[in-house]
Enzyme design. Structure first.
Site, PDB file in Angstrom:
ATOM      1  N   GLU A 150       0.807  -1.236   0.000  1.00  9.78           N
ATOM      2  CA  GLU A 150       0.000   0.000   0.000  1.00  9.78           C
ATOM      3  C   GLU A 150       0.838   1.283   0.000  1.00  9.78           C
ATOM      4  OE1 GLU A 150      -3.028  -0.278   3.085  1.00  9.78           O
ATOM      5  OE2 GLU A 150      -3.148  -2.425   2.729  1.00  9.78           O
ATOM      6  N   ASN A 198       2.029  -5.302  -3.117  1.00 11.93           N
ATOM      7  CA  ASN A 198       0.655  -5.590  -2.703  1.00 11.93           C
ATOM      8  C   ASN A 198      -0.116  -4.285  -2.516  1.00 11.93           C
ATOM      9  OD1 ASN A 198      -1.262  -7.636  -1.804  1.00 11.93           O
ATOM     10  ND2 ASN A 198      -1.039  -6.773   0.261  1.00 11.93           N
ATOM     11  N   HIS A 234     -10.519  -6.307  -1.211  1.00 14.55           N
ATOM     12  CA  HIS A 234     -11.515  -6.079  -0.162  1.00 14.55           C
ATOM     13  C   HIS A 234     -12.697  -5.393  -0.840  1.00 14.55           C
ATOM     14  CE1 HIS A 234      -8.840  -7.200   3.094  1.00 14.55           C
ATOM     15  NE2 HIS A 234      -7.922  -6.376   2.629  1.00 14.55           N
ATOM     16  N   GLU A 267      -6.149 -10.633  -0.441  1.00 18.92           N
ATOM     17  CA  GLU A 267      -6.871 -10.337   0.809  1.00 18.92           C
ATOM     18  C   GLU A 267      -8.372 -10.316   0.566  1.00 18.92           C
ATOM     19  OE1 GLU A 267      -5.298  -6.896   2.860  1.00 18.92           O
ATOM     20  OE2 GLU A 267      -3.242  -7.396   2.326  1.00 18.92           O
ATOM     21  N   ASP A 269     -12.137 -10.426   0.512  1.00 24.82           N
ATOM     22  CA  ASP A 269     -13.348 -10.585   1.324  1.00 24.82           C
ATOM     23  C   ASP A 269     -14.424  -9.676   0.738  1.00 24.82           C
ATOM     24  OD1 ASP A 269     -12.519  -8.063   2.368  1.00 24.82           O
ATOM     25  OD2 ASP A 269     -11.882  -8.927   4.284  1.00 24.82           O
TER      26      ASP A 269
HETATM   27  O1  9MR Z   1      -6.607  -7.641   9.274  1.00 21.33           O
HETATM   28  C1  9MR Z   1      -5.503  -6.921   9.789  1.00 21.33           C
HETATM   29  C2  9MR Z   1      -5.799  -6.448  11.194  1.00 21.33           C
HETATM   30  O2  9MR Z   1      -5.886  -7.566  12.065  1.00 21.33           O
HETATM   31  C3  9MR Z   1      -4.724  -5.495  11.685  1.00 21.33           C
HETATM   32  O3  9MR Z   1      -5.112  -4.942  12.917  1.00 21.33           O
HETATM   33  C4  9MR Z   1      -4.481  -4.395  10.661  1.00 21.33           C
HETATM   34  C5  9MR Z   1      -3.310  -3.501  11.058  1.00 21.33           C
HETATM   35  O4  9MR Z   1      -2.081  -4.162  11.032  1.00 21.33           O
HETATM   36  O5  9MR Z   1      -4.192  -4.941   9.389  1.00 21.33           O
HETATM   37  C6  9MR Z   1      -5.227  -5.739   8.872  1.00 21.33           C
HETATM   38  O6  9MR Z   1      -4.814  -6.260   7.614  1.00 21.33           O
HETATM   39  C7  9MR Z   1      -4.592  -5.315   6.576  1.00 21.33           C
HETATM   40  C8  9MR Z   1      -3.429  -5.821   5.740  1.00 21.33           C
HETATM   41  O7  9MR Z   1      -2.305  -6.038   6.544  1.00 21.33           O
HETATM   42  C9  9MR Z   1      -3.094  -4.875   4.598  1.00 21.33           C
HETATM   43  N1  9MR Z   1      -4.276  -4.582   3.813  1.00 21.33           N
HETATM   44  C10 9MR Z   1      -5.468  -4.166   4.538  1.00 21.33           C
HETATM   45  C11 9MR Z   1      -5.792  -5.181   5.638  1.00 21.33           C
HETATM   46  C12 9MR Z   1      -7.090  -4.806   6.364  1.00 21.33           C
HETATM   47  O8  9MR Z   1      -6.929  -3.590   7.027  1.00 21.33           O
END
Ligand code: 9MR
Length: 367
Positions: A150, A198, A234, A267, A269
């Site tokens: 990101e 990613n 997402h 990722e 969903d």
């Molecule tokens: O699902 C993840 C959540 O448990 C964490 O608190 C958060 C912060 O580290 O990250 C979430 O996963 C993210 C992923 O690492 C990158 N893309 C977006 C995902 C959803 O926020």
């Protein structure tokens, strides 16, 4: 018998692996020649149903959080691999591949790092050391890494971050040069690993995915070691036009693959509105299943799309509910009691149908 050569100028549609119906996602994916994965939380492995559904249905796992800086680097001098190691052990015990996530992200870094007032020189040293130590710790136990996560905003511009320009690792004025630098470090640390960029919200053809495409094209032309793009996927499931969205996703996957890289859906969903007890309407769950089906099909029709991964697998555990303050949820393939949903059946039937590949060039049977 005369030997004939048939030359077709149009595409030949070839249906592979389409016989029989497999009973699990994993078996169907193995036959279709694609990885089917999920993000996991090692703290749930001790839950019997969690572990058994995970091992039965998936052939790939990725730690949802266990390899992020805020877990691995509790302080400046410590590397803590305990949670990540649990994921790798689970995967090995069940013959699953492991994707690593993520080495460089501007968000969710530990306070000691973000509030430490470090110089670019120090940050550059920390980052190079981090990439090297983490990748070498896992070696070939992790086959692919989200090296950078990101880094772009919705307009395709580089996001401000501690690694880019606040103060950055010393390449703030040079656009994607800092991303290039960390891919080079990652390749040096672990030459056998597949290296991915990613990103969120760059799944369809849009300004962000145009910027990803331009960056990867430039990297490939100049020999920067990049092997793939992760499309997070997402999706907010009740406010989209499914057919045009999946057509655009397919076009985006095709143009990325044409650069000679792999695409992973990383990722996936599909969140839907939920009531105060966390339940969605039947109509929304049906539409959700159609979206899952469309995206899986968009992947399978492109040979360069080699993995489909959901962000968790049971509605019991997902980032969506807390993130949406309870207004959305039920985003995954299994419900809170580990029962497969309509979305699961949709993914299973697409995987069971196998890959439909279009060959743009001539084909000649051998006899
Ligand atoms: O699902 C993840 C959540 O448990 C964490 O608190 C958060 C912060 O580290 O990250 C979430 O996963 C993210 C992923 O690492 C990158 N893309 C977006 C995902 C959803 O926020």
């Amino acid at each position: 018998m005369a030997r004939h050569h048939y030359w077709f100028s149009a595409c030949l549609v070839c249906v592979l692996a389409s016989t029989g119906s497999a009973q699990t996602l994993r078996k169907a994916a193995d036959r279709a020649g694609v990885l089917i994965g999920t993000a996991v939380r090692p703290s749930q492995f001790s839950e019997r149903r969690y572990a058994s559904v995970l091992a039965r249905e998936f052939n790939m796992v990725e730690p949802e959080d266990a390899l992020k800086w805020w877990v691995v680097r509790p302080d400046r001098h410590t590397y803590d691999f305990r949670a990540g190691d649990k994921v790798v052990r689970f995967a090995q015990a069940h013959q699953m591949q492991v994707r690593g996530h993520c080495l460089v992200w501007g968000r969710d870094n530990p306070d000691w790092l973000t509030r430490g007032h470090f110089t670019s020189r120090q940050l550059s040293h920390f980052l190079r050391d981090h990439i090297s130590r983490v990748m070498k710790h896992y070696g070939d136990q992790v086959f692919a890494w989200d090296v950078v996560n990101e880094a772009l905003d919705e307009n395709g511009k580089l996001r401000d971050s501690i690694w880019y320009n606040q103060p950055g690792i010393g390449l703030a004025a040079s656009g994607t040069a800092y991303i290039e630098q960390v891919f080079r470090w990652a390749h040096k640390a672990c030459p056998g690993a597949l290296l991915f960029y990613n990103e969120a919200e760059g799944e369809t053809v849009n300004r962000k995915s145009d910027a990803i495409y331009a960056m990867v094209k430039d990297f490939k032309e100049r020999g920067v070691p990049i092997d793939g793009v992760g499309l997070q996927m997402h999706i907010s499931g009740n406010d989209i036009e499914n057919e045009s969205m999946t057509a655009s996703i397919s076009a985006n996957i095709a143009r990325l693959a044409a650069l000679g890289i792999q695409v992973h859906i990383t990722e996936f969903d599909v969140s839907v509105p939920v009531d105060s007890s966390g339940l969605a309407s039947r109509d929304d769950l049906k539409q959700q299943a159609d979206i899952y089906r469309g995206v899986v099909r968009a992947c399978l029709e492109n040979a360069g799309c080699t993995a489909i991964q959901t962000w968790g697998f049971t509605d019991r555990y997902s980032w969506i509910r807390s993130h949406s303050r309870g207004t959305r949820g039920q985003a995954l393939l299994f419900d809170r009691d580990y029962e497969p949903k309509a979305a699961y059946q949709a993914v299973l039937s697409e995987l069971s149908a196998g890959r439909v590949l279009s060959y743009p060039r001539s084909v000649h049977p051998s006899n």
